[in-house]
Design a protein around this motif. Structure first.
Motif, PDB file in Angstrom:
ATOM      1  N   LEU A 102       0.829  -1.205   0.000  1.00  0.00           N
ATOM      2  CA  LEU A 102       0.000   0.000   0.000  1.00  0.00           C
ATOM      3  C   LEU A 102       0.865   1.258   0.000  1.00  0.00           C
ATOM      4  CD1 LEU A 102      -2.821  -1.066   2.477  1.00  0.00           C
ATOM      5  CD2 LEU A 102      -3.152  -0.382   0.094  1.00  0.00           C
ATOM      6  N   LEU A 124      -6.693  -2.524  -4.804  1.00  0.00           N
ATOM      7  CA  LEU A 124      -6.793  -1.829  -3.529  1.00  0.00           C
ATOM      8  C   LEU A 124      -7.853  -2.453  -2.630  1.00  0.00           C
ATOM      9  CD1 LEU A 124      -6.414   1.931  -4.530  1.00  0.00           C
ATOM     10  CD2 LEU A 124      -4.794   0.488  -3.301  1.00  0.00           C
ATOM     11  N   SER A 125      -8.935  -2.907  -3.219  1.00  0.00           N
ATOM     12  CA  SER A 125      -9.972  -3.575  -2.438  1.00  0.00           C
ATOM     13  C   SER A 125      -9.424  -4.842  -1.781  1.00  0.00           C
ATOM     14  CB  SER A 125     -11.166  -3.908  -3.330  1.00  0.00           C
ATOM     15  OG  SER A 125     -12.163  -4.590  -2.603  1.00  0.00           O
ATOM     16  N   CYS A 128      -6.968  -3.925   1.007  1.00  0.00           N
ATOM     17  CA  CYS A 128      -7.665  -3.457   2.203  1.00  0.00           C
ATOM     18  C   CYS A 128      -8.293  -4.626   2.969  1.00  0.00           C
ATOM     19  CB  CYS A 128      -8.729  -2.429   1.825  1.00  0.00           C
ATOM     20  SG  CYS A 128      -8.052  -0.816   1.346  1.00  0.00           S
ATOM     21  N   ASP A 129      -8.840  -5.592   2.240  1.00  0.00           N
ATOM     22  CA  ASP A 129      -9.401  -6.774   2.902  1.00  0.00           C
ATOM     23  C   ASP A 129      -8.316  -7.532   3.663  1.00  0.00           C
ATOM     24  OD1 ASP A 129     -11.899  -6.199   1.925  1.00  0.00           O
ATOM     25  OD2 ASP A 129     -11.792  -7.622   0.249  1.00  0.00           O
ATOM     26  N   ALA A 131      -5.456  -6.262   4.711  1.00  0.00           N
ATOM     27  CA  ALA A 131      -4.995  -5.423   5.813  1.00  0.00           C
ATOM     28  C   ALA A 131      -5.899  -5.569   7.027  1.00  0.00           C
ATOM     29  CB  ALA A 131      -4.938  -3.961   5.370  1.00  0.00           C
ATOM     30  N   ALA A 132      -7.210  -5.685   6.801  1.00  0.00           N
ATOM     31  CA  ALA A 132      -8.140  -5.875   7.904  1.00  0.00           C
ATOM     32  C   ALA A 132      -7.879  -7.199   8.619  1.00  0.00           C
ATOM     33  CB  ALA A 132      -9.577  -5.821   7.398  1.00  0.00           C
ATOM     34  N   VAL A 146       0.025   1.928   6.702  1.00  0.00           N
ATOM     35  CA  VAL A 146      -1.263   1.646   6.062  1.00  0.00           C
ATOM     36  C   VAL A 146      -2.149   2.885   6.093  1.00  0.00           C
ATOM     37  CG1 VAL A 146      -3.419   0.336   6.272  1.00  0.00           C
ATOM     38  CG2 VAL A 146      -1.222  -0.839   6.468  1.00  0.00           C
ATOM     39  N   LEU A 150      -3.438   5.125   2.862  1.00  0.00           N
ATOM     40  CA  LEU A 150      -4.854   5.356   2.582  1.00  0.00           C
ATOM     41  C   LEU A 150      -5.133   6.849   2.461  1.00  0.00           C
ATOM     42  CD1 LEU A 150      -6.463   2.732   4.992  1.00  0.00           C
ATOM     43  CD2 LEU A 150      -6.223   2.549   2.511  1.00  0.00           C
ATOM     44  N   LEU A 155      -8.357   7.312   0.030  1.00  0.00           N
ATOM     45  CA  LEU A 155      -9.245   6.154   0.021  1.00  0.00           C
ATOM     46  C   LEU A 155      -9.766   5.883   1.428  1.00  0.00           C
ATOM     47  CD1 LEU A 155     -10.428   3.670  -1.457  1.00  0.00           C
ATOM     48  CD2 LEU A 155      -8.318   2.448  -0.901  1.00  0.00           C
ATOM     49  N   PRO A 157     -11.536   3.491   3.584  1.00  0.00           N
ATOM     50  CA  PRO A 157     -11.878   2.070   3.451  1.00  0.00           C
ATOM     51  C   PRO A 157     -13.137   1.703   4.223  1.00  0.00           C
ATOM     52  CG  PRO A 157     -10.148   2.334   5.067  1.00  0.00           C
ATOM     53  CD  PRO A 157     -10.431   3.706   4.529  1.00  0.00           C
ATOM     54  N   LEU A 161     -11.994  -2.452   8.086  1.00  0.00           N
ATOM     55  CA  LEU A 161     -10.575  -2.127   8.145  1.00  0.00           C
ATOM     56  C   LEU A 161     -10.319  -0.992   9.130  1.00  0.00           C
ATOM     57  CD1 LEU A 161      -7.649  -2.247   7.355  1.00  0.00           C
ATOM     58  CD2 LEU A 161      -8.174  -0.984   5.255  1.00  0.00           C
TER      59      LEU A 161
END
Length: 292
Positions: A102, A124-125, A128-129, A131-132, A146, A150, A155, A157, A161
């Motif tokens: 990221l 990116l989706s 982010c998933d 990263a969560a 992170v 963002l 962005l 999220p 996240l």
């Protein structure tokens, strides 16, 4: 795969589809650090007519050399291939790897409109998933990277996240370094996180107030800009007093000075923020108004 800043895009492009998850971020980071192509001096093309010079300049502005399909450069095509590979391996990235990926994407220069992944999308989706999922094991630096990425990408999220990052950050709040806290505050202001995770804002501002004396110019400027961007609130008081004790606006330069002036302008025009200012910052805001 070891890729330096002088990476050969032709060789790396052939290898992009075989990159391991741990290598994707390194390649993207290397590409982000490549210098942007600059146009050759006009004197180097004395034999070109004006129309030919304009066409050559257009090719250079797209990245130089005439490049690949549709006038796109080898670097852009390599980025597409590496980003496609990143999408394939995103679900297997560690917290460190997803943070680095990221960070690299946020640091890349603007892409041409024909670039398939510019603007985010599926990659990116997926990041982010992941990263969560990885947030409960992230270090303070990874959390800061992170959130900064963002913010840089603009962005906001999903709540999953944001709350995962906030929960981990609250647990580690006393472990953050000064630059990590200030960059997270900057991102919070950029993304308007007060409306989503206010408890994180309170904790970051409190921790920043304790670390202001250890921050450099960038950290001070990040905090001032965040305070200008966020709605005024009493939780800001300790940080405002700490900044009043440690910040010398006159010594800030370039973008840092611009961020400080944005804060002073907001403090002068927003009565709610002005009411929170300690005397030193209030005097600076008044002096800034006279200068303007």
């Amino acid at each position: 795969v070891s890729v330096s800043v002088s990476v050969s895009v032709s060789v790396a492009g052939e290898q992009a589809g075989r990159l391991a998850a741990s290598d994707v971020a390194q390649v993207l980071w290397a590409l982000a650090r490549l210098p942007s192509p600059s146009p050759p001096p006009p004197s180097s093309q004395p034999h070109l007519c004006e129309q030919q010079q304009q066409q050559q300049q257009q090719r250079v502005e797209r990245g130089g050399g005439g490049g690949g399909r549709g006038g796109r450069t080898g670097r852009e095509e390599l980025l597409d291939r590496v980003e496609a590979r990143a999408l394939q391996v995103a679900s297997g990235l560690s917290g460190q790897e997803v943070a680095q990926t990221l960070l690299a994407l946020a640091s890349l220069p603007p892409r041409s409109s024909s670039s398939s992944c510019s603007g985010g999308g599926a990659l990116l989706s997926s990041l982010c998933d992941q990263a969560a999922r990885a947030a409960p094991r992230m270090s303070p630096q990874q959390l800061a990277n992170v959130l900064w990425a963002l913010g840089r990408l603009g962005l906001l999220p999903a709540d999953s996240l944001l709350h995962a990052l906030a929960d981990r950050a609250l647990l580690l709040q006393h472990s953050f370094q000064p630059q990590e806290v200030s960059s997270m505050l900057w991102a919070a202001g950029r993304l308007g996180l007060h409306a989503h995770v206010p408890e994180l804002l309170h904790a970051l501002a409190r921790q920043a107030s304790l670390l202001t004396g250890e921050m450099g110019a960038q950290g001070h400027a990040n905090c001032l800009w965040a305070l200008a961007a966020l709605p005024p609130h009493p939780y800001m008081l300790p940080l405002l007093h700490a900044l009043a004790d440690h910040v010398s606006v006159e010594r800030l330069q370039g973008v840092h000075r611009a961020q400080a002036h944005q804060f002073l302008l907001s403090a002068r025009l927003d009565p709610a923020l002005h009411a929170l200012l300690p005397p030193k910052l209030a005097a600076l805001a008044e002096a800034h108004g006279k200068e303007g």
